[in-house]
Write a protein that holds these residues in place. Structure first.
Motif, PDB file in Angstrom:
ATOM      1  N   THR A   1     -20.718 -75.044  57.113  1.00 21.14           N
ATOM      2  CA  THR A   1     -19.435 -75.765  57.207  1.00 21.14           C
ATOM      3  C   THR A   1     -18.223 -74.833  57.150  1.00 21.14           C
ATOM      4  O   THR A   1     -17.159 -75.202  57.604  1.00 21.14           O
ATOM      5  N   ASP A   2     -18.333 -73.658  56.511  1.00 20.81           N
ATOM      6  CA  ASP A   2     -17.186 -72.774  56.261  1.00 20.81           C
ATOM      7  C   ASP A   2     -16.133 -73.461  55.385  1.00 20.81           C
ATOM      8  O   ASP A   2     -14.947 -73.136  55.462  1.00 20.81           O
ATOM      9  N   SER A   3     -16.543 -74.415  54.572  1.00 20.50           N
ATOM     10  CA  SER A   3     -15.602 -75.091  53.667  1.00 20.50           C
ATOM     11  C   SER A   3     -14.859 -74.065  52.820  1.00 20.50           C
ATOM     12  O   SER A   3     -15.438 -73.049  52.466  1.00 20.50           O
TER      13      SER A   3
ATOM     14  N   GLY B   1     -21.927 -59.595  53.515  1.00 23.83           N
ATOM     15  CA  GLY B   1     -20.916 -60.280  54.321  1.00 23.83           C
ATOM     16  C   GLY B   1     -20.074 -61.199  53.444  1.00 23.83           C
ATOM     17  O   GLY B   1     -20.271 -61.228  52.236  1.00 23.83           O
ATOM     18  N   GLU B   2     -19.080 -61.902  54.020  1.00 19.94           N
ATOM     19  CA  GLU B   2     -19.012 -61.890  55.438  1.00 19.94           C
ATOM     20  C   GLU B   2     -18.153 -60.719  55.903  1.00 19.94           C
ATOM     21  O   GLU B   2     -17.111 -60.423  55.324  1.00 19.94           O
ATOM     22  N   CYS B   3     -18.625 -60.081  56.953  1.00 18.16           N
ATOM     23  CA  CYS B   3     -17.924 -58.941  57.514  1.00 18.16           C
ATOM     24  C   CYS B   3     -17.843 -59.152  59.021  1.00 18.16           C
ATOM     25  O   CYS B   3     -18.516 -60.029  59.559  1.00 18.16           O
TER      26      CYS B   3
ATOM     27  N   THR C   1     -25.272 -72.908  54.868  1.00 21.33           N
ATOM     28  CA  THR C   1     -25.426 -71.448  54.823  1.00 21.33           C
ATOM     29  C   THR C   1     -24.090 -70.708  54.757  1.00 21.33           C
ATOM     30  O   THR C   1     -24.078 -69.476  54.741  1.00 21.33           O
ATOM     31  N   HIS C   2     -22.972 -71.463  54.724  1.00 26.68           N
ATOM     32  CA  HIS C   2     -21.675 -70.785  54.665  1.00 26.68           C
ATOM     33  C   HIS C   2     -20.617 -71.746  54.127  1.00 26.68           C
ATOM     34  O   HIS C   2     -20.055 -72.540  54.876  1.00 26.68           O
ATOM     35  N   ALA C   3     -20.348 -71.657  52.832  1.00 34.86           N
ATOM     36  CA  ALA C   3     -19.310 -72.512  52.246  1.00 34.86           C
ATOM     37  C   ALA C   3     -18.650 -71.758  51.100  1.00 34.86           C
ATOM     38  O   ALA C   3     -19.331 -71.270  50.197  1.00 34.86           O
ATOM     39  N   HIS C   4     -17.323 -71.667  51.161  1.00 32.28           N
ATOM     40  CA  HIS C   4     -16.576 -70.915  50.139  1.00 32.28           C
ATOM     41  C   HIS C   4     -16.220 -71.841  48.979  1.00 32.28           C
ATOM     42  O   HIS C   4     -15.046 -72.092  48.722  1.00 32.28           O
ATOM     43  N   LEU C   5     -17.233 -72.322  48.288  1.00 32.71           N
ATOM     44  CA  LEU C   5     -16.978 -73.294  47.213  1.00 32.71           C
ATOM     45  C   LEU C   5     -16.454 -72.641  45.940  1.00 32.71           C
ATOM     46  O   LEU C   5     -16.142 -73.314  44.970  1.00 32.71           O
TER      47      LEU C   5
ATOM     48  N   VAL D   1     -24.273 -64.972  63.152  1.00 37.03           N
ATOM     49  CA  VAL D   1     -22.882 -65.002  63.584  1.00 37.03           C
ATOM     50  C   VAL D   1     -22.377 -66.361  63.137  1.00 37.03           C
ATOM     51  O   VAL D   1     -22.735 -67.395  63.709  1.00 37.03           O
ATOM     52  N   HIS D   2     -21.591 -66.344  62.077  1.00 38.13           N
ATOM     53  CA  HIS D   2     -21.204 -67.631  61.499  1.00 38.13           C
ATOM     54  C   HIS D   2     -20.072 -68.262  62.304  1.00 38.13           C
ATOM     55  O   HIS D   2     -19.321 -67.564  62.991  1.00 38.13           O
ATOM     56  N   GLY D   3     -19.995 -69.589  62.265  1.00 40.35           N
ATOM     57  CA  GLY D   3     -18.960 -70.311  63.006  1.00 40.35           C
ATOM     58  C   GLY D   3     -18.980 -69.994  64.486  1.00 40.35           C
ATOM     59  O   GLY D   3     -17.942 -69.829  65.113  1.00 40.35           O
TER      60      GLY D   3
HETATM   61 ZN   LIG Z   1     -16.235 -67.833  55.866  1.00 42.25          ZN
END
Ligand SMILES: [Zn+2]
Length: 253
Positions: free
Chosen positions: A201-203, A93-95, A4-8, A151-153
Motif C-alpha cells: 500500500t505504501d501507507s 531499502g527502501e533505496c 509488503t510496504h507500509a510506513h506504519l 520494485v515497489h509501487g
Molecule cells: Zn515507501
C-alpha cells in the motif's frame, strides 16, 4: 494478507496505531513490512516493528540523501550487522532513484553502496523507482543480486516489468491498480504471471484515486486483491494464495 510496504512507523499513525493494527488483524492482514527511509527514523521503525510484531527493512530513501554518504553507509552497515540474526530484518531499502524528487548524482552513489550491502548481506532490496527505469536497470544488471528484490509501487509497462523480472525482481502493486486510467500498470498485471507481483500500500502515501485526500492504510488491501482478481479473471482466494507465497519466498518470512 501481507502488506509488503507500509510506513506504519510514521507520525501519521501516532494517534491510532493500536486501533489500526486491531482493525488490520480483524480483516485478515497478518503481516506488514516497514521499509526504512533514513537513519533518523530507524530507531522508531524498529521499536514499532517490535511492538506490533512486524518485519522491517533498513535503508536510505533517495529523497533523504545524506550530506555524508560514506558515514551514513557505515552506519547502515553497522545496523545490518547488529540485526543480522534478527528475524524481523528482511531486506535492504527502501533505496533507489527518483528523477522527480531531490534528483542528483548522489542518488546513484547512495544506491550503489546499498546494492553492495545487499550483496554482502545476501538480502533482497526494496527499490523506489520513479522516472529512472533505464538507469536503474543498467545498474541492477551490473550487480546481479542473488536475492533480487522488489520494485515497489510499480507503475510501468509490460516491457519494463519483464526486464526487472529477468533480473530477479518482483513488482509491488498498490492502490494505483484501482485507477481505471492507470493503463500501463493494469496491462502489466494482465500480461505477466501472478508469481511476479507483491501486494503493498505504501501507507500513508498513495491513497486510492477515489479518496485522494485521505491517509492510506493497509485496510485497502482487499480492494487491491479484488481488482487483481478481476483483471486476471481468477478468484480472490487464488490471487491471495499466490501473492502471499511470493512475499514469503522473496523475504523468507
Ligand atoms: Zn515507501
Amino acid at each position: 494478507m501481507i502488506d509488503t510496504h507500509a510506513h506504519l512507523d510514521m507520525a501519521e499513525f501516532d494517534n491510532d496505531r493500536t486501533q489500526l493494527f486491531d482493525a488490520m488483524h480483524e480483516s485478515g492482514i497478518t503481516s506488514v513490512i516497514l521499509p526504512g527511509v533514513s537513519a533518523e527514523k530507524w530507531p522508531q521503525q524498529i521499536h514499532i516493528a517490535d511492538k506490533f510484531d512486524c518485519y522491517f527493512s533498513l535503508g536510505i530513501h533517495p529523497w533523504f540523501v545524506p550530506d555524508d554518504i560514506n558515514a551514513a553507509i557505515m552506519k547502515l552497515d553497522t545496523m545490518l550487522q547488529q540485526y543480522s540474526n534478527n528475524k524481523r530484518l528482511v531486506a535492504i531499502g527502501e533505496c533507489g532513484l527518483d528523477k522527480l524528487h531531490h534528483w542528483s548524482d548522489n542518488q546513484l552513489l547512495l544506491l550503489e553502496k546499498q546494492l553492495l550491502l545487499a550483496q554482502n548481506y545476501q538480502l533482497p532490496v526494496i527499490l523506489h523507482a520513479v522516472k529512472a527505469h533505464q538507469q536503474l536497470l543498467t545498474m541492477l544488471a551490473r550487480f546481479k543480486l542473488i536475492k533480487g528484490g522488489v520494485v515497489h509501487g510499480f507503475y510501468g509497462n509490460s516491457d519494463i516489468a519483464k526486464r526487472y523480472v529477468s533480473l530477479g525482481f518482483k513488482l509491488g502493486v498498490g492502490a494505483l491498480i484501482l485507477n481505471p486510467s492507470a493503463k500501463k500498470l493494469r496491462e502489466t498485471v494482465v500480461n505477466l504471471p501472478l508469481e511476479h507481483f507483491l501486494l503493498e500500500t505504501d501507507s500513508p502515501s498513495m491513497p486510492p484515486f477515489d479518496q485522494p485526500k485521505s491517509r492510506n492504510t493497509p485496510l485497502i488491501l482487499p480492494r487491491i486483491v479484488s481488482e487483481i482478481a478481476f483483471l486476471k479473471k481468477k478468484t480472490t482466494v487464488c490471487i491471495l494464495e499466490q501473492l502471499n507465497k511470493n512475499a514469503l519466498q522473496l523475504f523468507e518470512l
